[in-house]
Write an enzyme that holds these catalytic residues in place. Structure first.
Site, PDB file in Angstrom:
ATOM      1  N   CYS A 251       0.864  -1.185   0.000  1.00 52.41           N
ATOM      2  CA  CYS A 251       0.000   0.000   0.000  1.00 52.41           C
ATOM      3  C   CYS A 251       0.895   1.228   0.000  1.00 52.41           C
ATOM      4  CB  CYS A 251      -0.954  -0.004   1.194  1.00 52.41           C
ATOM      5  SG  CYS A 251      -0.161   0.246   2.789  1.00 52.41           S
ATOM      6  N   GLY A 252       0.311   2.376   0.012  1.00 50.62           N
ATOM      7  CA  GLY A 252       1.080   3.618  -0.071  1.00 50.62           C
ATOM      8  C   GLY A 252       2.148   3.765   0.999  1.00 50.62           C
TER       9      GLY A 252
END
Length: 92
Positions: A8-9
């Site tokens: 994820c980010g």
């Protein structure tokens, strides 16, 4: 053993949630020999070549193209177990 990377980010909450969902879905599919790791998309760029499957949201998965010979799985809805199951069963 199948090696799966979830990203994820920032490598905090979302990648861990994806990891738990993927683990559950793979168990339902009868795949038990799995190594699961979660991380940020930045880390995934470095680690991608070592994994068979990489799972991330659709808006991030393109950042990993060309960095692995494994399968890239982009998700529209990170919490949708049916989407995860459909996409993983197509490649396992």
């Amino acid at each position: 053993m199948i090696k799966v990377l979830t990203a994820c980010g920032n490598g905090m909450g979302s990648s861990m949630m994806i990891k738990m969902k993927v683990e559950k879905v793979l168990g339902e599919l009868g795949v038990n020999a799995v190594q699961l790791v979660s991380c940020s998309i930045g880390e995934a760029k470095t680690l991608a070549a070592s994994y068979d499957i990489i799972v991330a949201s659709n808006h991030l998965i393109h950042e990993l193209e060309g960095r692995t010979t494994g399968q890239l799985v982009g998700l529209d809805n990170l919490m949708d177990e049916q989407e995860i199951k459909t996409k993983l069963s197509a490649i396992i």
